[in-house]
Design an enzyme around this catalytic site. Structure first.
Site, PDB file in Angstrom:
ATOM      1  N   GLY A 115      -1.344   7.016  -1.966  1.00 44.85           N
ATOM      2  CA  GLY A 115      -1.574   6.557  -0.601  1.00 44.85           C
ATOM      3  C   GLY A 115      -0.404   6.758   0.348  1.00 44.85           C
ATOM      4  O   GLY A 115      -0.590   6.908   1.557  1.00 44.85           O
ATOM      5  N   GLU A 147       6.142   2.865   0.732  1.00 43.78           N
ATOM      6  CA  GLU A 147       4.754   2.524   0.381  1.00 43.78           C
ATOM      7  C   GLU A 147       3.874   2.498   1.623  1.00 43.78           C
ATOM      8  O   GLU A 147       4.349   2.237   2.730  1.00 43.78           O
ATOM      9  CB  GLU A 147       4.711   1.143  -0.285  1.00 43.78           C
ATOM     10  N   ASP A 148       2.603   2.755   1.434  1.00 46.35           N
ATOM     11  CA  ASP A 148       1.680   2.719   2.569  1.00 46.35           C
ATOM     12  C   ASP A 148       1.281   1.293   2.926  1.00 46.35           C
ATOM     13  O   ASP A 148       1.244   0.937   4.096  1.00 46.35           O
ATOM     14  CB  ASP A 148       0.429   3.584   2.296  1.00 46.35           C
ATOM     15  N   ASP A 175      -0.172  -5.496  -0.005  1.00 47.31           N
ATOM     16  CA  ASP A 175      -1.355  -6.349   0.066  1.00 47.31           C
ATOM     17  C   ASP A 175      -1.060  -7.600  -0.768  1.00 47.31           C
ATOM     18  O   ASP A 175      -0.320  -8.478  -0.318  1.00 47.31           O
ATOM     19  CB  ASP A 175      -2.528  -5.513  -0.468  1.00 47.31           C
ATOM     20  N   PHE A 204     -10.395  -4.373   5.394  1.00 47.62           N
ATOM     21  CA  PHE A 204     -10.219  -3.227   4.499  1.00 47.62           C
ATOM     22  C   PHE A 204      -9.997  -1.963   5.330  1.00 47.62           C
ATOM     23  O   PHE A 204     -10.873  -1.523   6.057  1.00 47.62           O
ATOM     24  CB  PHE A 204     -11.406  -3.046   3.551  1.00 47.62           C
TER      25      PHE A 204
HETATM   26  C1  PRP Z   1      -2.683   0.749  -2.950  1.00 50.56           C
HETATM   27  C2  PRP Z   1      -1.409   0.914  -2.133  1.00 50.56           C
HETATM   28  C3  PRP Z   1      -0.428   0.046  -2.857  1.00 50.56           C
HETATM   29  C4  PRP Z   1      -1.296  -1.058  -3.446  1.00 50.56           C
HETATM   30  C5  PRP Z   1      -1.088  -2.296  -2.635  1.00 50.56           C
HETATM   31  O1  PRP Z   1      -2.604   1.642  -4.016  1.00 50.56           O
HETATM   32  O2  PRP Z   1      -0.995   2.252  -2.092  1.00 50.56           O
HETATM   33  O3  PRP Z   1       0.218   0.727  -3.913  1.00 50.56           O
HETATM   34  O4  PRP Z   1      -2.636  -0.610  -3.372  1.00 50.56           O
HETATM   35  O5  PRP Z   1      -1.835  -3.343  -3.122  1.00 50.56           O
HETATM   36  P1  PRP Z   1      -1.219  -4.660  -3.772  1.00 50.56           P
HETATM   37  O6  PRP Z   1      -0.103  -5.139  -2.874  1.00 50.56           O
HETATM   38  O7  PRP Z   1      -2.400  -5.601  -3.749  1.00 50.56           O
HETATM   39  O8  PRP Z   1      -0.765  -4.359  -5.149  1.00 50.56           O
HETATM   40  P2  PRP Z   1      -3.836   2.099  -4.935  1.00 50.56           P
HETATM   41  O9  PRP Z   1      -3.719   1.420  -6.255  1.00 50.56           O
HETATM   42  O10 PRP Z   1      -5.107   1.939  -4.159  1.00 50.56           O
HETATM   43  O11 PRP Z   1      -3.528   3.637  -5.199  1.00 50.56           O
HETATM   44  P3  PRP Z   1      -3.389   4.857  -4.177  1.00 50.56           P
HETATM   45  O12 PRP Z   1      -2.014   4.735  -3.532  1.00 50.56           O
HETATM   46  O13 PRP Z   1      -3.507   6.068  -5.022  1.00 50.56           O
HETATM   47  O14 PRP Z   1      -4.490   4.740  -3.137  1.00 50.56           O
END
Ligand code: PRP
Length: 190
Positions: free
Chosen positions: A52, A107-108, A111, A160
């Protein structure tokens, strides 16, 4: 083959644009300038968490005019759904040692904090000289594990979001803006 224009476009599934491409670009420039000032003359490694963070990293590194290196981790905390599972797995580890180097995690989205808490423990064990965090989107309403953010792009509401790297079931990462997905899109596939 049908004409591309006759097919549904990813933008059709977006209810609302939360951050335009221009707003994101302006913020990335600001973050890059701060990072460049703070890390001047340091051995900086941007550690990005795939997938991401890819567009953010690509733009941020070009907005950071100092010598730096890149490395990547791939972790997964979400399945195909919109909720984090809380279970973090490392899919790909760093390619180079970070001991004694200044690491900035890019990081993107932050959450619940499950992913970055795990990532920080993993990186801290490798004894970098410093370890800080740059996150484009902060969704504090969902936080379960407290995480300190050194460089924050935007605080966003508990909706979302997709685009600019963020996906739903691996789609929408290529949208140039951050938008809120129409609820019927994930209702449709659950
Ligand atoms: C997303 C995002 C963060 C994580 C945040 O990754 O890139 O790594 O979720 O969520 P959290 O704070 O609740 O842990 P994802 O697992 O969707 O993988 P991706 O980056 O490949 O989309």
């Amino acid at each position: 083959m049908p004409a591309v224009s006759a097919r549904a476009q990813p933008t059709d599934d977006v209810a609302e644009v939360l951050l335009t491409a221009d707003e994101i670009a302006a913020k990335v420039l600001e973050l890059g300038a701060r990072i460049a000032a703070d890390y001047q003359s340091r051995d900086l490694v941007l550690v990005s968490v795939l997938k991401g963070a890819l567009p953010f990293l690509a733009d941020l590194m070009r907005a950071t005019p100092i010598p730096l290196a890149l490395d990547f981790l791939e972790v997964s905390s979400y399945g195909e759904g919109t909720e984090t599972s809380g279970v973090v797995r490392i899919l790909k580890d760093l390619a180079h040692p970070i001991e004694g180097r200044h690491v900035l995690v890019v990081e993107d989205i932050l959450d619940t904090g499950h992913t970055l808490s795990y990532v920080f423990d993993h990186l801290r064990a490798q004894r970098p000289a410093s370890l800080r965090l740059c996150v484009l989107l902060d969704k504090p309403a969902r936080r379960v594990i407290p995480i300190e953010i050194d460089y924050r792009g935007f605080e966003i509401p508990d909706k979302f979001v997709v685009g600019y790297g963020l996906d739903y079931a691996e789609r929408y990462r290529n949208l140039p803006f951050v938008g809120v997905l129409k609820p019927e899109v994930y209702a449709r596939s659950s």
